[in-house]
Design an enzyme around this catalytic site. Structure first.
Site, mmCIF file in Angstrom:
data_model
loop_
_atom_site.group_PDB
_atom_site.id
_atom_site.type_symbol
_atom_site.label_atom_id
_atom_site.label_comp_id
_atom_site.label_asym_id
_atom_site.label_seq_id
_atom_site.Cartn_x
_atom_site.Cartn_y
_atom_site.Cartn_z
ATOM 1 C CG HIS A 123 -5.674 -4.958 -0.800
ATOM 2 N ND1 HIS A 123 -5.622 -5.602 0.518
ATOM 3 C CD2 HIS A 123 -4.284 -4.521 -0.825
ATOM 4 C CE1 HIS A 123 -4.403 -5.846 1.069
ATOM 5 N NE2 HIS A 123 -3.775 -4.911 0.176
ATOM 6 C CG ASP A 200 -10.415 -0.554 0.109
ATOM 7 O OD1 ASP A 200 -9.827 0.361 0.573
ATOM 8 O OD2 ASP A 200 -9.703 -1.893 -0.102
ATOM 9 C CD GLN A 203 -3.825 1.741 -2.898
ATOM 10 O OE1 GLN A 203 -3.212 2.634 -3.626
ATOM 11 N NE2 GLN A 203 -3.242 0.984 -1.947
ATOM 12 C CE LYS A 226 -2.629 1.984 1.483
ATOM 13 N NZ LYS A 226 -1.611 1.122 1.027
ATOM 14 C CB CYS A 364 -2.458 -7.671 -1.109
ATOM 15 S SG CYS A 364 -1.151 -7.679 0.169
#
Length: 406
Positions: A123, A200, A203, A226, A364
């Site tokens: 991203h 990261d 997600q 999220k 993104c």
């Protein structure tokens, strides 16, 4: 047999009763943000109705109640992610903020010619801060390439690693394609050359419950929104020794120990990285959101979302000319697709008229789209409160869009 009672769960989400253009809302933009259950909404209302106050400062009752609730939420985050200490959990405004704390903090820890590795699946929030860091520190950015299935080419990753590698950053799951990256291997191999690793998890956290101690990761970042929580709050996990090495990101109240005009000393962890009044209500609601999802169970969620992914993939592929991007065997409930030369934005606009919310564009993640030589994709991302009936509505809407645009 799946134990998830989806119809009962859907009752917890008031927004799912909305109508869009006269049609029932079908919400398939979960990778951008999940919806919020009543338990979390009630926690937000309760905070502002009953004990809204600044924390860590007041001796009065409201301040103590708010402080206790906020620190209890930090403890919930620690337990959920299995961090060793609660002070290794820094509450931030979200994943992007968390990444920037680390990227800025490393400015003085790198020398000219040091190398940083990111992946082709990132991203923008996991590309741009590292480019800025390289410019400040004179470091070199290297990229792990991807293949046509949307997977990282691990052989090349191993060749990129050297004693010059100081940091490795990859996402746990690609937001654009749904690919689940082999982070255990990535972390292990980086540590062999003495590099630190930031994962990261924005997600992955809605689908997977990561065990940070088992992963032995140095930094892990995620966002509450999220995970059925509110926007504007997230976490930065860092191993204690790394957080002690990094300088504070912002100066202000709360992050200090002693202040004189000659010299200021900083507070210990986690307060060193939490300048100013935090999103108190958001932090508390984040804890409630984790309670909510844990009560359903992440194994149950994963099994059900796998069913949705398989069903959605099969049904969408019945549409002639539809191509799915991101076909890794190891992926989560995200389907990124295009139909022929039809622009994804046009498909998104038409299905919205039919009540279906999908994301269109480069998500993104422009380098991924450049790799496939496409302007973007239509992305349908499923959550545990979605149904196969909703997928059928999506498929019919996409067929209609194709007919209108062909």
């Amino acid at each position: 047999m799946n134990m998830l009672d989806v119809l009962k769960i859907r009752e917890d989400f008031p927004i799912l009763k909305r109508k869009i253009n006269g049609k029932p809302l079908v919400y398939f933009d979960n990778a951008a943000t999940s919806q919020t259950p009543l338990a979390v909404i009630d926690a937000i209302v309760d905070y502002y109705s009953n004990y809204n106050s600044n924390i860590h400062r007041g001796v009065h009752t409201l301040s103590q109640e708010a402080t206790d609730a906020y620190e209890m939420a930090r403890k919930k985050v620690q337990e959920h992610f299995n961090a060793k200490h609660s002070y290794e959990i820094i509450l931030t405004s979200g994943t992007t903020h968390s990444i920037n704390i680390v990227a800025t903090g490393f400015t003085n820890l790198l020398s000219k010619g040091d190398e940083i590795i990111v992946s082709a699946l990132e991203h923008h929030s996991n590309i741009v801060p590292w480019q800025m860091l390289c410019e400040r520190a004179g470091a070199v950015l290297k990229v792990i390439p991807m293949n046509l299935e949307g997977e990282l080419v691990m052989d090349v990753y191993e060749q990129l690693l050297s004693d010059k590698t100081k940091l490795v950053f990859v996402n746990h799951i690609s937001n654009a394609l749904g690919t689940i990256n082999p982070i255990e291997k990535i972390i292990h191999k980086a540590h062999k050359v003495g590099a630190a690793v930031l994962i990261d998890g924005a997600q992955s956290c809605p689908h997977i419950k990561p065990d940070l101690q088992a992963l032995d990761v140095d930094f892990y970042v995620a966002s509450a929104h999220k995970l059925c929580g509110p926007t504007g709050v997230g976490l930065l996990y860092g191993k204690e020794e790394w957080l002690n090495k990094l300088p504070p990101y912002q100066g202000g109240g709360e992050m200090i120990d002693q202040v004189t005009f000659e010299k200021t000393t900083y507070a210990g962890l986690p307060h060193k990285f939490e300048a100013g009044t935090p999103n108190i209500c958001g932090g508390i609601a984040f804890g409630v959101a984790l309670d909510y999802m844990n009560a359903i169970g992440f194994d149950t969620i994963a099994a059900y979302e796998k069913e949705l992914l398989e069903y959605g993939t099969e049904k969408l592929l019945e549409i002639e000319g539809l191509k799915i991007y991101g076909t890794s065997k190891n992926k989560t409930s995200v389907i990124s697709f295009n139909i022929g030369d039809i622009h994804p934005y046009d498909i998104g606009s038409i299905v919205d008229k039919l009540g279906v919310a999908v994301r269109t564009g480069h998500h993104c993640a422009q380098p991924i789209m450049d790799f496939y030589k496409i302007p973007g994709t239509v992305r349908a991302s499923f959550s545990f409160y979605n149904t196969k009936e909703e997928i059928d509505i999506l498929v019919e809407a996409v067929k209609k869009a194709k007919m209108m645009l062909s």
